[in-house]
Enzyme design. Structure first.
Site, mmCIF file in Angstrom:
data_model
loop_
_atom_site.group_PDB
_atom_site.id
_atom_site.type_symbol
_atom_site.label_atom_id
_atom_site.label_comp_id
_atom_site.label_asym_id
_atom_site.label_seq_id
_atom_site.Cartn_x
_atom_site.Cartn_y
_atom_site.Cartn_z
ATOM 1 N N HIS A 151 13.277 37.565 -6.271
ATOM 2 C CA HIS A 151 13.723 38.344 -7.439
ATOM 3 C C HIS A 151 14.814 39.347 -7.081
ATOM 4 C CE1 HIS A 151 10.518 41.398 -6.285
ATOM 5 N NE2 HIS A 151 11.464 42.205 -6.671
ATOM 6 N N ASP A 194 8.370 33.777 -4.749
ATOM 7 C CA ASP A 194 9.168 35.006 -4.740
ATOM 8 C C ASP A 194 9.712 35.346 -3.355
ATOM 9 O OD1 ASP A 194 10.515 37.180 -5.657
ATOM 10 O OD2 ASP A 194 8.751 38.376 -6.169
ATOM 11 N N SER A 218 11.402 46.047 -2.750
ATOM 12 C CA SER A 218 11.238 44.596 -2.810
ATOM 13 C C SER A 218 11.959 43.897 -1.668
ATOM 14 C CB SER A 218 11.794 44.055 -4.130
ATOM 15 O OG SER A 218 10.862 44.230 -5.134
#
Lengths: 511, 500
Positions: free
Chosen positions: A95, A126, A205
């Site tokens: 992402h 992901d 992230s």
């Protein structure tokens, strides 16, 4: 009724436009020190060995407009974290780089921005693998090594570039629990995940979660409203991804198409001839066409999966944690097998379950990086029915059209024989004299055109271009009934080019 | 509850309204002619308060019947008859009437109610109530504005406020789904309307409100009320009907030309012919163009020109002068040729829907067996998710509303929840599952469920649910089922294991 559904978000960070306070006077001091820093590459005493392998990833992303599928939204600046692994590549979250038009990598204490590109993206798990365009730039960076699944209550440290500042940030926390969690990025996958109370914020992230100088996970999502709870992807999933791409292609996490449920009811256990020993989970449903359908039957009982004893709560004791047996179904690579010990017709049986990646539900999950398919004719904009389309069209579209929601999320499971591989929706109408009387203006599922059943977008083109009659007849699809519309063929063909010109559309199709 | 607040507000004020009422004879329902009344009407003589205590439905514990009360208005329309809307009356436990906006409440009796027309007649056996009351005249035809007055009792005083004519529209009824023409009026009266307040002009009742907000109010026209009441009194009211076909405007010239119509667009295009008139292909077909219904031409918007009310949607022709069972002549275009067709108007019945909008006529039914709670899948159950049930109730349960009643399964049964007990260990979180079969028998009703439970096989009762994302099967021990049900009923304080 209480709604227990939690909203889970991936934690990429939206960047401010411009340079912001980087150019405030304090920033100049940092720049003045930079040369010295570059000239003295030795680690400071307090530095973690991992620090130099952690990078900030800056992206410029552009997301398509699914209900006007030839268009893209304005460019947004996003940032996340990544880290260098064996082979000089950078591992991060999918992402972080989804829809990226440009990817730049900022190394620790290096002012330069290094252009990078995506080598592999596994949106279902992901994870993504990047490489900088000039591989020499990372040649001197010592890659991080992977550890094992950390133990609950053990301590981990995250490293990354979360919101709240520009420099690398570290947080420390304990491993709270390990279980299968929904992954927000794909939207329709649940994989093994580790929860920690180490702060994981937007921008973290893709950053490493470290224990004993080894990476034990990749930070990836949080749950709004839940305090001190961040999630990271464990090395079980990371290794699966890295092994998957070794052949130069990403296949994805396999899905055999089996629905497993608890087998705790005494009567059900007796009926199946099982002792009340807490062993065995029941096969409740098999997806039509899935590999499990070839090997398993409803009411088969899973006793062991890959050597792990399956409990009547559908969990296995996996490295000290009770986790869903589905974890074991996700471990083989596509094309591999999962060895199962099952109970069928009051007797044990051993079978090998072939595993394969499944993308039959891709439209129902979130899609990335591939712009939507569409076909425009006579100002009618046809596109694929997808979760992205429904999101783009807004909640009102889902509220208005139960048929769209049913087709996307339920028909394939309930009535696979009547399901269409790519349901087509009339996304909208570009106003023109040729379609001014067309009553349906969008958000309508296409059933037939000129008598041709529409299974996918190519059928729309084929049905329209193959028509020899005076008019085109469109039949739409509702829960109980479908309205119909017609359009003059010659007028539509004459207007096609003008409509595209008027609305600035370069191509009438993306098929 | 908002409606409770509205009616239980400041009703204890002590100021008295002095009624200069005199006893007069009851007038018959208004005559056809509508001369302006010479004297200003005294609505205190005909507008009364109605208090209804009714059983509410507890979707998740259907054996509970909490009672709620509402107050609305009633209108004296004949000797011994108070007219009001049917809403809340089907499950009433107590109905009372009050005249003059204050003072004594009189026990009343429901003489008649009809959900589809949303009309009811009340009476009371107490003569004192009728003293000083007189029937209000109902308009035979409601003129299109420009102004009306909305009259209601408010905190013991009669309120009379101007409202503006907006339009006549055709929509489904407030309770039922039979189409009705509605007079919409604009208003600046605050609060929620729709409690059978009267809308009048020149001393004649134009209608009763059926819904309303602070800006717009729907009024059931007096002309419709008169027709239904007259038929009811003459014992000639078979119920309201509706058109079971669906259609779309025929305004797209290319579409109607494709369907064979020459010239300018007209008529409405049938896209689903319905099943009530379609036996052996004799009824409407998909692609037919409706040119005339009941002698009225249908325009390309799907409207007809009503001689009294202007352009109205064709649905109104199902109830304009007809009732269920009446035959309407239709002129249609099929395959380029005009044809005549007799359409028998089907009766609007809730049971015709797979997921009925209402389940009147009986207390909510349910079956508790081994802790599993089964109910009919009906809209009242879905409304258990609150005012925003369309957003909050499980999507898949809601989607069954679109299912056509199949011959073999005209209704559905849902496992609404599980009351935990030793017999159902492992299923305690199950719920919102629609039943497919029990012990191998297809189940569409609770009665079928009970019958199937009498035939366990291999010592277990086997419950199979509709194919989907939820649990597919459950087994319960058959030998222990009755004892477990008894345990559950006692443990959870349920008055009875079933109500069928």
């Amino acid at each position: 009724m209480q709604n227990n559904t939690m909203q889970i978000i991936a934690v990429g960070k939206k960047r401010r436009r411009g340079c912001g306070r980087r150019f405030e006077w304090a920033g100049w001091i940092a720049l003045a020190c930079l040369a010295l820093a570059l000239a003295t590459p030795r680690l400071r005493a307090e530095e973690l060995p991992a620090e130099r392998a952690v990078v900030q990833i800056l992206t410029s992303t552009q997301v398509p407009v699914y209900d006007a599928p030839w268009r893209f939204r304005s460019v947004q600046q996003m940032s996340g974290t990544g880290f260098v692994i064996e082979g000089g590549r950078i591992l991060t979250n999918a992402h972080v780089i989804a829809w990226a038009k440009q990817i730049l990598v900022r190394r620790y204490q290096d002012p330069r921005l290094l252009p990078a590109r995506v080598v592999f993206a596994g949106h279902d798990c992901d994870l993504a693998l990047l490489e900088v365009i000039d591989p020499k730039e990372l040649a001197a960076v010592k890659p991080l090594e992977f550890g094992e699944l950390p133990e609950v209550r053990s301590t981990v440290v995250t490293a990354g570039y979360p919101a709240g500042g520009d420099q690398m940030s570290f947080t420390r926390g304990v491993v709270s629990r390990i279980e299968v969690q929904p992954y927000a990025h794909p939207g329709n996958r649940a994989l093994l995940a580790v929860q920690t109370d180490a702060a994981i914020n937007p921008g973290n992230s893709g950053g490493p979660v470290i224990q004993d100088d080894k990476v034990v996970g990749v930070a990836f999502q949080g749950i709004p409203g839940l305090q001190n709870a961040g999630f990271f992807i464990p090395t079980e999933v990371i290794r699966h991804f890295l092994d998957d791409v070794k052949d130069g292609r990403y296949d994805g996490i396999p899905m055999a198409g089996v629905s497993i449920c608890d087998l705790q009811n005494p009567a059900y256990r007796r009926f199946l001839g099982l002792a009340d020993d807490g062993r065995g989970a029941r096969v409740d449903f098999l997806r039509a066409g899935g590999t499990a359908e070839r090997v398993l039957k409803p009411d088969d009982v899973l006793l062991e999966a890959n050597g792990y004893v399956v409990g009547s709560d559908s969990l296995v004791l996996y490295k000290g944690n009770r986790v869903s047996v589905t974890v074991l179904f996700q471990q083989p690579q596509a094309g591999g097998k999962l060895h199962l010990k099952i109970w069928r017709d009051h007797a044990p049986l051993e079978v090998d379950l072939p595993m394969e990646a499944y993308d039959g539900d891709r439209l129902a999950g979130h899609q990335y990086d591939e712009p939507p398919r569409y076909y425009i004719y006579g100002g009618l904009v046809f596109t694929s029915l997808s979760a992205n389309y429904l999101d783009s069209a807004g909640q009102s579209a889902a509220d208005e059209s139960a048929q769209l929601v049913y087709e996307l999320h339920h028909r394939q499971v309930e009535d696979p024989a009547s399901a269409r591989p790519e349901p087509v929706v009339l996304a909208g109408v570009l106003p023109n004299a040729v379609n001014a009387d067309f009553g349906i203006r969008g958000r309508a599922l296409v059933n037939r055109i000129n008598g041709v059943r529409i299974e996918r977008l190519e059928d729309v083109k084929r049905a329209l271009l193959g028509q020899k009659g005076e008019r085109h007849l469109f039949e739409f699809w509702g829960p109980k009934h479908g309205p119909m519309e017609a359009m003059d063929r010659a007028a539509a063909e004459a207007a096609n080019a003008d409509i595209l010109r008027t609305y600035g559309i370069v191509s009438a199709e993306r098929l | 509850m908002n409606f409770l607040a509205q009616f239980f507000g400041n009703r204890c004020r002590t100021a008295a309204l002095v009624l200069a009422a005199c006893i007069v004879g009851f007038a018959p329902v208004a005559a056809q002619a509508q001369p302006m009344l010479k004297t200003a009407p005294d609505w205190t003589r005909s507008l009364v308060n109605v208090e209804i205590t009714f059983k509410a439905y507890d979707a998740f514990q259907p054996w509970n019947n909490p009672t709620l009360s509402v107050r609305k208005h009633g209108l004296v329309v004949a000797p011994g008859e108070v007219l009001t809307t049917a809403q809340y009356l089907p499950t009433h436990t107590l109905v009372r009437l009050q005249k003059g906006g204050r003072g004594r409440w009189y026990d009343a009796r429901v003489k008649w109610w009809d959900a589809q027309s949303n009309l009811a007649l009340l009476t009371t056996e107490e003569p004192a109530f009728w003293t000083g009351l007189e029937a209000a005249p109902l308009m035979a035809t409601v003129p299109p504005g420009p102004e009306f007055n909305l009259v209601r009792w408010r905190e013991g005083n009669l309120e009379n406020r101007k409202v503006e004519f907006s339009r006549f529209v055709v929509s489904e009824g407030t309770v039922g789904f039979a189409p009705q023409m509605v007079l919409e009026v604009g208003t600046d009266i605050g609060g929620r309307l729709g409690w059978a307040e009267i809308v009048e002009r020149d001393g004649r009742v134009a209608g009763l409100t059926t819904y309303g907000s602070s800006r717009l109010c729907g009024v059931m026209p007096a002309s419709f009320i008169r027709r239904v009441l007259e038929a009811h009194r003459a014992d000639r009211f078979p119920g309201l009907g509706y058109f079971d076909f669906t259609w779309q405007p025929g305004s797209n010239p290319a579409l109607v030309a494709e369907l064979g119509l020459a010239g300018a667009p007209r008529g409405a295009v049938v896209h689903s012919p319905g099943s009530k008139n379609g036996k052996e292909g004799k009824g409407l077909h998909a692609g037919d163009i409706l040119l005339e219904i009941g002698g009225f031409e249908i325009d390309s918007e799907g409207d007809y020109l009503d001689p009294d009310y202007g352009h109205l949607q064709l649905e109104n022709l199902a109830t304009r002068t007809s009732f269920a069972g009446d035959t309407l002549p239709m002129k249609i275009l099929r395959g380029g040729k005009e044809q005549k067709l007799d359409y028998v108007i089907p009766r609007a019945e809730f049971t015709d829907e797979t997921v009925p909008r209402e389940l009147f006529g009986a207390p909510p039914t349910y079956v508790v067996t081994g802790g599993l709670v089964f109910q009919p899948l009906a809209q009242p159950f879905l409304r258990g998710w609150g005012d925003e049930w369309r957003k909050n109730a499980p999507f898949r349960l809601q989607y069954y509303q679109y299912a056509d009643p199949a011959d073999e399964r005209k209704s559905l049964v849902v496992l609404s929840g599980v009351l935990p007990d030793a017999i159902n260990v492992g299923y305690q979180e199950a719920g919102m599952l629609v039943v497919d079969r029990v012990n191998g028998r297809t189940v569409a009703t609770l009665a079928e469920l009970v019958a199937a439970l009498a035939e366990p096989k291999d010592g277990v009762n086997r419950f199979e649910f509709m194919k989907g994302r939820g649990l597919q099967r459950m087994l319960l021990d058959a030998a222990d089922l009755d004892a477990a049900t008894k345990r559950v009923v006692e443990h959870y304080g349920i008055p009875a294991a079933s109500r069928l």
